[in-house]
Design an enzyme around this catalytic site. Structure first.
Site, PDB file in Angstrom:
ATOM      1  N   ASN A  90       0.830  -1.205   0.000  1.00  0.00           N
ATOM      2  CA  ASN A  90       0.000   0.000   0.000  1.00  0.00           C
ATOM      3  C   ASN A  90       0.865   1.257   0.000  1.00  0.00           C
ATOM      4  O   ASN A  90       2.002   1.227   0.469  1.00  0.00           O
ATOM      5  CB  ASN A  90      -0.907   0.001   1.233  1.00  0.00           C
ATOM      6  CG  ASN A  90      -2.083  -0.939   1.069  1.00  0.00           C
ATOM      7  OD1 ASN A  90      -2.649  -1.048  -0.012  1.00  0.00           O
ATOM      8  ND2 ASN A  90      -2.444  -1.630   2.137  1.00  0.00           N
ATOM      9  N   CYS A 131      -5.559  -7.312  -3.709  1.00  0.00           N
ATOM     10  CA  CYS A 131      -6.055  -7.007  -2.373  1.00  0.00           C
ATOM     11  C   CYS A 131      -7.102  -8.058  -2.029  1.00  0.00           C
ATOM     12  O   CYS A 131      -7.616  -8.748  -2.908  1.00  0.00           O
ATOM     13  CB  CYS A 131      -6.666  -5.601  -2.360  1.00  0.00           C
ATOM     14  SG  CYS A 131      -7.265  -5.028  -0.750  1.00  0.00           S
ATOM     15  N   HIS A 132      -7.428  -8.178  -0.751  1.00  0.00           N
ATOM     16  CA  HIS A 132      -8.449  -9.147  -0.345  1.00  0.00           C
ATOM     17  C   HIS A 132      -9.768  -8.478   0.030  1.00  0.00           C
ATOM     18  O   HIS A 132     -10.666  -9.130   0.560  1.00  0.00           O
ATOM     19  CB  HIS A 132      -7.945  -9.981   0.843  1.00  0.00           C
ATOM     20  CG  HIS A 132      -7.332  -9.159   1.932  1.00  0.00           C
ATOM     21  ND1 HIS A 132      -6.000  -9.245   2.266  1.00  0.00           N
ATOM     22  CD2 HIS A 132      -7.849  -8.216   2.741  1.00  0.00           C
ATOM     23  CE1 HIS A 132      -5.733  -8.398   3.241  1.00  0.00           C
ATOM     24  NE2 HIS A 132      -6.844  -7.765   3.545  1.00  0.00           N
ATOM     25  N   HIS A 185     -10.155  -0.333  -2.268  1.00  0.00           N
ATOM     26  CA  HIS A 185     -10.699   0.129  -0.993  1.00  0.00           C
ATOM     27  C   HIS A 185     -11.890   1.063  -1.180  1.00  0.00           C
ATOM     28  O   HIS A 185     -12.485   1.508  -0.197  1.00  0.00           O
ATOM     29  CB  HIS A 185      -9.642   0.821  -0.121  1.00  0.00           C
ATOM     30  CG  HIS A 185      -8.593  -0.095   0.393  1.00  0.00           C
ATOM     31  ND1 HIS A 185      -7.592   0.319   1.242  1.00  0.00           N
ATOM     32  CD2 HIS A 185      -8.365  -1.413   0.184  1.00  0.00           C
ATOM     33  CE1 HIS A 185      -6.795  -0.694   1.526  1.00  0.00           C
ATOM     34  NE2 HIS A 185      -7.249  -1.762   0.889  1.00  0.00           N
TER      35      HIS A 185
END
Length: 448
Positions: free
Chosen positions: A147, A168-169, A198
């Protein structure tokens, strides 16, 4: 033989999970893991843990490790980037200095002042890594987990010729959480989800042909469910879609929940649900506990206990490897340049969309348009990412200042003069870990 390099492998637990995921691929029966890190002590533990993981799998993979990526990268097929640059020494600055100006962060590593500073610390090292991959392993598939992930993928698109994919998860974890709220099996849900990492949005959610968004809205009226995800349920209430990052972290991405102390108290809860300074207060301790945790895991495994978790995780890196190497079709969510993928987001930015994977590569699926209100929220962050990438590539400090001025949370709290002063204070505190062009003074209207 498939060669997989993990850069930043001193984060041994995450590196071990990446290795476990690859070892769990049915039919991928041999290969090499190359672990790369600049910290020899942490790298040695990661190597030992990796060898134990391979031994438990019974597959004839080899493990190599090096602090010198120039000798380790040649012949690499896949690169997984997980580096952390000077985070431990600056996490307090990233929280404490903005807090003086009223900018209250929970995590502060991908957005807000903390995210801006982390990008500026990380970008030079990331560009050096990309240059080395370009020279030594130009055909490698590069996957970035570090990140601010989306901004670093954008930097790679503008600063290199490599194809870099951000992973990303958050989408898969959010899907599991939604399934829990709905009391439905996650693997039976259908959905449309896209946006920016996000800040992607579940705009449609179905189950056996039924629209279950109304059911989700009903569920959120139950206090015991609402309390688990307050901020995201408020976004669903007002914007009609469910975002992909946890409530606490997501509260930093928009200007509605953290700009006054009473709002923080009302909309957030302890720990990852929005606690002020949660990451800054705890990450140094977690980092210190990491070595103890890894050492214990190694010792228990050597003593004959099945201590290492061999369960494949939801992370998508192994799905990419499985699809490319074995031509076994996979569906993942990935971050990559917006070339005709989301119509009403900037086409020179990076977006998060569904992708198909097979032996010919990673194939993003065009999403069309996002609802305009959601696209507007995403565009504000894409502008920040664009300014940050150009700041580094053109060595222009003023662009970095303007990126912070456009950050939604910072702009909701501070005047322009306050933001400029905050940036100067952050740079002074972190100057040893920042590129030198940021240390130069800035006049009222631009770089001097």
């Amino acid at each position: 033989m498939t060669k997989i390099a993990i850069i930043g492998a001193g984060s041994a637990v995450f590196a071990q999970q990446m290795i476990t995921d690859v070892l769990a691929i049915d039919g991928l029966n041999a290969g090499e893991f190359t672990l790369i890190d600049i910290d020899p002590g942490r790298l040695a533990m990661a190597h030992e843990l990796a060898e134990l993981t391979v031994a438990r799998s019974g597959k004839p993979f080899t493990v190599m490790s090096s602090t010198d990526r120039l000798t380790a990268l040649p012949g690499t097929d896949f690169v997984i980037n997980t580096i952390e640059v000077s985070g431990l020494g600056n996490v307090r600055h990233d929280y404490d200095i903005p807090m003086k100006y009223g900018v209250d962060q929970c995590i502060g590593d991908t957005t807000g002042p903390g995210g801006v500073m982390k990008f500026l610390r990380t970008a030079p090292a990331w560009l050096e890594i990309l240059r080395d991959i370009g020279r030594l392993a130009p055909a490698a598939v590069v996957m970035n987990y570090t990140n601010p992930m989306s901004a670093l993928v954008l930097l790679s698109a503008r600063g290199s010729n490599l194809k870099v994919y951000g992973l990303c998860h958050s989408v898969q974890n959010t899907l599991a959480e939604l399934a829990g709220y709905l009391e439905l099996p996650a693997d039976e849900l259908t959905y449309r989800c896209a946006g920016v990492n996000h800040l992607s949005w579940f705009t449609e959610l179905g189950w056996h042909g039924q629209d279950v968004m109304p059911r989700l809205r009903q569920a959120m009226e139950q206090p015991e469910i609402y309390e688990q995800d307050i901020v995201r349920f408020e976004m669903l209430r007002h914007f009609g879609a469910f975002p992909t990052e946890s409530s606490g972290h997501f509260s930093e991405y928009v200007p509605y929940f953290r700009k006054r102390p009473e709002l923080v108290a009302h909309f957030t809860r302890p720990a990852y649900k929005g606690e002020s300074g949660f990451y800054a207060h705890n990450w140094p301790r977690w980092r210190g506990e990491h070595a103890v945790q890894v050492r214990s895991l190694i010792d228990r495994e050597k003593a004959g206990e099945a201590a290492i978790n061999m369960t494949r995780s939801p992370e998508f890196a192994s799905n990419i490897i499985e699809g490319v190497v074995l031509n076994r079709p996979q569906h993942i969510t990935c971050n990559l340049p917006n070339i005709g993928l989301i119509d009403n987001l900037p086409q020179d930015g990076v977006v998060e969309v569904g992708c198909a994977v097979d032996s010919s590569g990673i194939h993003p699926q065009p999403h069309g348009r996002l609802p305009e209100a959601l696209a507007a929220l995403d565009r504000s962050h894409m502008a920040v990412h664009s300014l940050l990438a150009d700041s580094v590539l053109h060595r222009d400090r003023e662009l970095a200042v303007q990126a912070l001025m456009l950050d939604p949370l910072t702009a909701a709290v501070c005047s322009l003069d306050e933001i400029r002063a905050m940036f100067a204070e952050l740079v002074e505190a972190e100057r040893a870990d920042l590129p030198d062009y940021l240390r130069e003074p800035v006049g009222a209207w631009g770089s001097q």
